[in-house]
Design a protein around this motif. Sequence first.
Motif, mmCIF file in Angstrom:
data_model
loop_
_atom_site.group_PDB
_atom_site.id
_atom_site.type_symbol
_atom_site.label_atom_id
_atom_site.label_comp_id
_atom_site.label_asym_id
_atom_site.label_seq_id
_atom_site.Cartn_x
_atom_site.Cartn_y
_atom_site.Cartn_z
ATOM 1 N N THR A 105 45.546 46.639 39.259
ATOM 2 C CA THR A 105 45.386 45.229 38.716
ATOM 3 C C THR A 105 46.455 44.631 38.283
ATOM 4 O O THR A 105 46.397 43.516 38.252
ATOM 5 C CB THR A 105 44.324 45.200 37.645
ATOM 6 O OG1 THR A 105 44.967 45.874 36.551
ATOM 7 C CG2 THR A 105 42.927 46.184 37.856
ATOM 8 N N GLY A 156 37.380 46.574 34.444
ATOM 9 C CA GLY A 156 36.446 46.061 35.448
ATOM 10 C C GLY A 156 36.665 44.681 35.880
ATOM 11 O O GLY A 156 36.718 44.039 37.051
ATOM 12 N N ILE A 157 36.878 43.858 34.558
ATOM 13 C CA ILE A 157 37.244 42.346 34.856
ATOM 14 C C ILE A 157 38.513 42.230 35.611
ATOM 15 O O ILE A 157 38.602 41.225 36.467
ATOM 16 C CB ILE A 157 37.129 41.790 33.203
ATOM 17 C CG1 ILE A 157 35.470 41.748 32.980
ATOM 18 C CG2 ILE A 157 37.657 40.241 33.671
ATOM 19 C CD1 ILE A 157 35.487 41.270 31.511
ATOM 20 N N LEU A 210 40.026 44.438 37.819
ATOM 21 C CA LEU A 210 39.688 44.433 39.301
ATOM 22 C C LEU A 210 38.898 43.415 39.852
ATOM 23 O O LEU A 210 39.358 43.157 41.030
ATOM 24 C CB LEU A 210 38.912 45.667 39.221
ATOM 25 C CG LEU A 210 39.673 47.191 39.007
ATOM 26 C CD1 LEU A 210 38.849 48.106 38.851
ATOM 27 C CD2 LEU A 210 40.980 47.446 40.151
ATOM 28 N N LEU A 211 37.998 43.002 39.285
ATOM 29 C CA LEU A 211 37.417 41.884 39.961
ATOM 30 C C LEU A 211 38.126 40.465 39.987
ATOM 31 O O LEU A 211 37.875 39.566 40.826
ATOM 32 C CB LEU A 211 35.911 41.535 39.337
ATOM 33 C CG LEU A 211 35.095 42.490 39.462
ATOM 34 C CD1 LEU A 211 34.034 42.329 38.495
ATOM 35 C CD2 LEU A 211 34.399 42.791 40.668
ATOM 36 N N THR A 212 38.889 40.319 39.160
ATOM 37 C CA THR A 212 39.774 39.124 38.873
ATOM 38 C C THR A 212 41.189 38.935 39.653
ATOM 39 O O THR A 212 42.047 37.974 39.733
ATOM 40 C CB THR A 212 39.875 38.472 37.709
ATOM 41 O OG1 THR A 212 40.371 39.326 36.705
ATOM 42 C CG2 THR A 212 38.606 38.055 37.183
ATOM 43 N N THR A 213 41.752 40.175 40.101
ATOM 44 C CA THR A 213 43.035 40.097 40.640
ATOM 45 C C THR A 213 42.953 40.430 42.059
ATOM 46 O O THR A 213 42.043 41.070 42.591
ATOM 47 C CB THR A 213 43.921 41.207 40.129
ATOM 48 O OG1 THR A 213 43.247 42.423 40.239
ATOM 49 C CG2 THR A 213 44.141 40.674 38.554
#
Length: 138
Positions: free
Chosen positions: A72, A132-133, A135-138
Amino acid sequence: MTIQLSPASQSIAGVVLLTIVTIEFGGWFLTKIARGDVPITQFQKNFARAGHAHAGVLVTLGLICLVLADATALEGFAGYVARAGVPFAAILMSAGFFASSAGRGEVTRPNKLFALVWLGALSLAAGVLTLGIGLLTT
């Protein structure tokens, strides 16, 4: 393809791997419990199993999270939480189970050190949510 760990992840991974020796010791102690060599209550036996299981699972998850955290490229406080949240949870939760059930005689309920389990749960939640956030936002 080679995996390159950040210096922060490499340091945490080294410490986490060294803690596996304490998990091994816990496994050896559980064999003594299973053989009846250690006089403890059923409650203490259950908490010893829970502490050992949480340690093993969370240390493994913590090592995986280090690799994912580096993917990330999270930095600063968020990067620290993503990398250290799960390993801290492994320490806190296991310590909570073991310390809150320690003692001789008819120990049938956890003592106040059970709060460490809840602190570990918070650390676990913070670590996996941040990661988790990330990974979802990068």
